[in-house]
Design a protein around this motif. Structure first.
Motif, PDB file in Angstrom:
ATOM      1  N   ILE A 102       0.856  -1.188   0.000  1.00  0.00           N
ATOM      2  CA  ILE A 102       0.000   0.000   0.000  1.00  0.00           C
ATOM      3  C   ILE A 102       0.895   1.243   0.000  1.00  0.00           C
ATOM      4  CG2 ILE A 102      -1.724   1.281   1.360  1.00  0.00           C
ATOM      5  CD1 ILE A 102      -2.415  -1.519   2.629  1.00  0.00           C
ATOM      6  N   ALA A 103       0.482   2.272  -0.713  1.00  0.00           N
ATOM      7  CA  ALA A 103       1.210   3.549  -0.695  1.00  0.00           C
ATOM      8  C   ALA A 103       0.411   4.569   0.108  1.00  0.00           C
ATOM      9  CB  ALA A 103       1.451   4.051  -2.110  1.00  0.00           C
ATOM     10  N   MET A 104       1.123   5.391   0.856  1.00  0.00           N
ATOM     11  CA  MET A 104       0.462   6.411   1.667  1.00  0.00           C
ATOM     12  C   MET A 104       1.230   7.719   1.565  1.00  0.00           C
ATOM     13  SD  MET A 104      -0.812   6.385   5.640  1.00  0.00           S
ATOM     14  CE  MET A 104       0.600   5.464   6.257  1.00  0.00           C
ATOM     15  N   ALA A 105       0.492   8.790   1.271  1.00  0.00           N
ATOM     16  CA  ALA A 105       1.068  10.131   1.295  1.00  0.00           C
ATOM     17  C   ALA A 105       0.923  10.678   2.708  1.00  0.00           C
ATOM     18  CB  ALA A 105       0.348  11.032   0.294  1.00  0.00           C
ATOM     19  N   TYR A 144       6.577  14.771  -5.799  1.00  0.00           N
ATOM     20  CA  TYR A 144       6.054  14.182  -7.037  1.00  0.00           C
ATOM     21  C   TYR A 144       6.915  12.994  -7.472  1.00  0.00           C
ATOM     22  CZ  TYR A 144       5.172  13.715 -12.070  1.00  0.00           C
ATOM     23  OH  TYR A 144       4.910  13.214 -13.326  1.00  0.00           O
ATOM     24  N   ASP A 145       8.214  13.211  -7.574  1.00  0.00           N
ATOM     25  CA  ASP A 145       9.107  12.154  -8.062  1.00  0.00           C
ATOM     26  C   ASP A 145       9.088  10.930  -7.155  1.00  0.00           C
ATOM     27  OD1 ASP A 145       9.884  13.751 -10.203  1.00  0.00           O
ATOM     28  OD2 ASP A 145      11.675  14.509  -9.191  1.00  0.00           O
ATOM     29  N   ASN A 146       9.086  11.159  -5.854  1.00  0.00           N
ATOM     30  CA  ASN A 146       9.086  10.030  -4.921  1.00  0.00           C
ATOM     31  C   ASN A 146       7.815   9.201  -5.038  1.00  0.00           C
ATOM     32  OD1 ASN A 146      11.628  10.550  -3.834  1.00  0.00           O
ATOM     33  ND2 ASN A 146      10.834  11.861  -2.212  1.00  0.00           N
ATOM     34  N   PHE A 147       6.683   9.874  -5.268  1.00  0.00           N
ATOM     35  CA  PHE A 147       5.446   9.094  -5.366  1.00  0.00           C
ATOM     36  C   PHE A 147       5.377   8.316  -6.675  1.00  0.00           C
ATOM     37  CE2 PHE A 147       1.422   7.700  -4.017  1.00  0.00           C
ATOM     38  CZ  PHE A 147       1.321   8.048  -2.682  1.00  0.00           C
ATOM     39  N   VAL A 148       5.919   8.859  -7.736  1.00  0.00           N
ATOM     40  CA  VAL A 148       5.952   8.112  -8.994  1.00  0.00           C
ATOM     41  C   VAL A 148       6.780   6.837  -8.827  1.00  0.00           C
ATOM     42  CG1 VAL A 148       6.707   8.146 -11.407  1.00  0.00           C
ATOM     43  CG2 VAL A 148       5.559  10.150 -10.434  1.00  0.00           C
ATOM     44  N   GLN A 149       7.807   6.903  -7.994  1.00  0.00           N
ATOM     45  CA  GLN A 149       8.674   5.734  -7.780  1.00  0.00           C
ATOM     46  C   GLN A 149       8.145   4.776  -6.716  1.00  0.00           C
ATOM     47  OE1 GLN A 149      13.053   6.867  -7.665  1.00  0.00           O
ATOM     48  NE2 GLN A 149      12.156   8.915  -7.792  1.00  0.00           N
ATOM     49  N   ALA A 150       7.158   5.212  -5.940  1.00  0.00           N
ATOM     50  CA  ALA A 150       6.754   4.472  -4.740  1.00  0.00           C
ATOM     51  C   ALA A 150       6.336   3.035  -5.020  1.00  0.00           C
ATOM     52  CB  ALA A 150       5.631   5.223  -4.027  1.00  0.00           C
ATOM     53  N   TYR A 151       5.403   2.838  -5.969  1.00  0.00           N
ATOM     54  CA  TYR A 151       4.888   1.484  -6.195  1.00  0.00           C
ATOM     55  C   TYR A 151       5.942   0.558  -6.795  1.00  0.00           C
ATOM     56  CZ  TYR A 151       0.078   2.787  -5.061  1.00  0.00           C
ATOM     57  OH  TYR A 151      -1.060   3.202  -4.408  1.00  0.00           O
ATOM     58  N   ARG A 152       6.854   1.127  -7.608  1.00  0.00           N
ATOM     59  CA  ARG A 152       7.916   0.282  -8.162  1.00  0.00           C
ATOM     60  C   ARG A 152       8.788  -0.289  -7.047  1.00  0.00           C
ATOM     61  NH1 ARG A 152       9.936   0.906 -13.305  1.00  0.00           N
ATOM     62  NH2 ARG A 152      11.409  -0.672 -12.568  1.00  0.00           N
ATOM     63  N   ILE A 153       8.916   0.453  -5.947  1.00  0.00           N
ATOM     64  CA  ILE A 153       9.701  -0.014  -4.810  1.00  0.00           C
ATOM     65  C   ILE A 153       8.897  -1.007  -3.982  1.00  0.00           C
ATOM     66  CG2 ILE A 153      10.836   0.689  -2.669  1.00  0.00           C
ATOM     67  CD1 ILE A 153      11.278   3.466  -4.077  1.00  0.00           C
ATOM     68  N   SER A 154       7.699  -0.613  -3.584  1.00  0.00           N
ATOM     69  CA  SER A 154       6.930  -1.427  -2.639  1.00  0.00           C
ATOM     70  C   SER A 154       6.424  -2.726  -3.253  1.00  0.00           C
ATOM     71  CB  SER A 154       5.752  -0.625  -2.081  1.00  0.00           C
ATOM     72  OG  SER A 154       4.841  -0.275  -3.099  1.00  0.00           O
ATOM     73  N   GLU A 155       6.122  -2.714  -4.571  1.00  0.00           N
ATOM     74  CA  GLU A 155       5.581  -3.905  -5.222  1.00  0.00           C
ATOM     75  C   GLU A 155       6.663  -4.850  -5.744  1.00  0.00           C
ATOM     76  OE1 GLU A 155       1.548  -1.611  -6.848  1.00  0.00           O
ATOM     77  OE2 GLU A 155       3.060  -2.317  -8.264  1.00  0.00           O
ATOM     78  N   HIS A 156       7.912  -4.474  -5.613  1.00  0.00           N
ATOM     79  CA  HIS A 156       9.006  -5.317  -6.108  1.00  0.00           C
ATOM     80  C   HIS A 156       8.922  -6.701  -5.474  1.00  0.00           C
ATOM     81  CE1 HIS A 156      13.112  -6.753  -6.823  1.00  0.00           C
ATOM     82  NE2 HIS A 156      13.197  -5.837  -7.783  1.00  0.00           N
ATOM     83  N   LYS A 157       9.211  -7.714  -6.251  1.00  0.00           N
ATOM     84  CA  LYS A 157       9.051  -9.102  -5.797  1.00  0.00           C
ATOM     85  C   LYS A 157       9.889  -9.426  -4.568  1.00  0.00           C
ATOM     86  CE  LYS A 157      12.547 -10.844  -9.054  1.00  0.00           C
ATOM     87  NZ  LYS A 157      13.571 -11.110  -8.017  1.00  0.00           N
TER      88      LYS A 157
END
Length: 393
Positions: A102-105, A144-157
């Protein structure tokens, strides 16, 4: 093609979310993060996203809804601040232990009491041991940049952990700045489609989320969480390298500013780093060799890497915008001093508490700190606890 725009930090995060187009957003309003779901509701109403927006009765409910959505296989997001984050406390641990990305601002705001709506880091720092990845933003562009990257980090296998992207309330959340945003299709392609793997609605593979774990199982579950967190630093750097290719902007675990020949270093998080950079430039004009290390990734803590970056300085000021009430200083101070010790670096590091409840950090404060660091570097005496900057006696 990237385009220039002017917007607040909250608006920048909402724009990133529109471009990501998550499956579910559940949120409850609280100052100063309210604008993020407010902006996003407009995108939902205008048909600009396919997101299911869930208006809930509390922050506890918003995290509950995100947990249910993520466990079912959806990409979920929320936003909150201060007491709202505190109201989620129980569920932060649930989301992390269930390995839900999950991502949270988080728009940082002081925790009550007394009641205060301005910026400090007591809310997210209070949640630092809940198992969430924590990334902090200095300005609107970074939010902005950190949120664009957020799911790529958290969802990584190798990760599968929730992530909070933090920015300072009002200082960046409501202030308008020039930023550069990416085209919608560029963000969409970068983030990609969510492929959850194991999820509750996969009838081909029955799966349990959040089962009861007795002593023979609980320890191993926590050990697995710790192992996942140990992978985060490499994934953050990997994602940042790919993001630089599409944005031209470079990110790491932290940023080093004028550290090449620095004798004195400020270690700091979020928006006040910009203030300290400016003041360090002025100190440099006076012949004082000072530098700044701005921590971006706080959880997991890049202790070894920070220690290496600071190895050649004479003294360090560790700047905390949160009080741990440990009688030893703040959370950043505790983490960094531990890192220096484990790397066998005998560098004096004084911990300073600043900016609580939105108090300004001034040039005179930085001058005073640098004077104290010069004395500290020449002394063999034990360091006398920690100090408050800008507080009236």
């Amino acid at each position: 093609m990237a385009k220039k725009d002017r917007m607040s930090g909250n608006e920048a995060v909402a724009l990133a979310l529109r471009q990501i187009n998550p499956d579910v957003m559940a949120a409850f309003p609280i100052t100063p993060s309210t604008e993020i779901p407010q902006y996003f509701c407009d995108f939902v109403a205008n048909g600009q996203v396919d997101t299911e927006f869930i208006p809930v009765e509390s922050e506890h409910s918003s995290m509950s809804a995100c947990i249910g959505a993520s466990a079912a296989g959806a990409r979920a997001v929320t936003a909150t601040s201060s007491c709202g984050l505190a109201f989620m406390w129980e569920l932060l641990y649930v989301a992390a232990s269930d390995r839900l990305p999950i991502a949270m601002a988080v728009v940082n705001r002081a925790l009550t009491g007394p009641i205060n709506i301005n910026a400090d880091h007591s809310d997210s720092m209070g949640a630092r041991d809940s198992g969430w990845i924590q990334i902090y933003s200095e300005n609107n562009q970074e939010a902005y940049d950190n949120f664009v990257q957020a799911y790529r980090i958290s969802e990584h296998k190798d990760v599968k952990l929730p992530i909070m992207i933090c920015q300072d309330g009002f200082i960046t959340s409501h202030a308008i700045e020039n930023i550069v945003v990416l085209e919608d299709d560029v963000v969409k392609n970068f983030v990609g489609e969510y492929e959850p793997g194991n999820y509750l609605l996969n009838e081909q593979d029955p799966y349990a989320v959040g089962p009861y774990a007795t002593a023979p199982y609980y320890f191993e579950a926590k050990r697995a969480q710790a192992e996942a967190m140990s992978h985060v630093k490499d994934v953050v750097l990997e994602v940042a390298k790919e993001y630089e290719k599409i944005s031209g902007r470079s990110y790491g675990l932290f940023e080093e500013y004028r550290m090449e020949d620095a004798e004195y270093a400020f270690v700091i998080i979020s928006s006040a780093a910009g203030t300290v950079k400016e003041l360090v430039d002025r100190m440099r004009d006076k012949g004082i060799k000072a530098g700044v290390v701005k921590v971006r990734l706080f959880r997991p803590f890049p202790g070894k890497e920070l220690a290496q970056a600071l190895a050649k300085v004479k003294a360090i000021a560790v700047m905390d915008r949160a009080e741990s009430f440990s009688d030893m200083g703040g959370p950043l101070g505790a983490e960094l001093r531990s890192a220096l010790y484990t790397q066998r670096l005998n560098i004096p590091a004084m911990n300073y508490i600043y900016g609580l409840g939105g108090r300004d950090l001034l040039e005179e404060h930085i001058e005073q700190i640098l004077s104290e660091l010069a004395q500290l570097a020449q002394s063999d005496e034990p360091i006398d606890g920690y100090r408050f900057v800008g507080a009236r006696d």
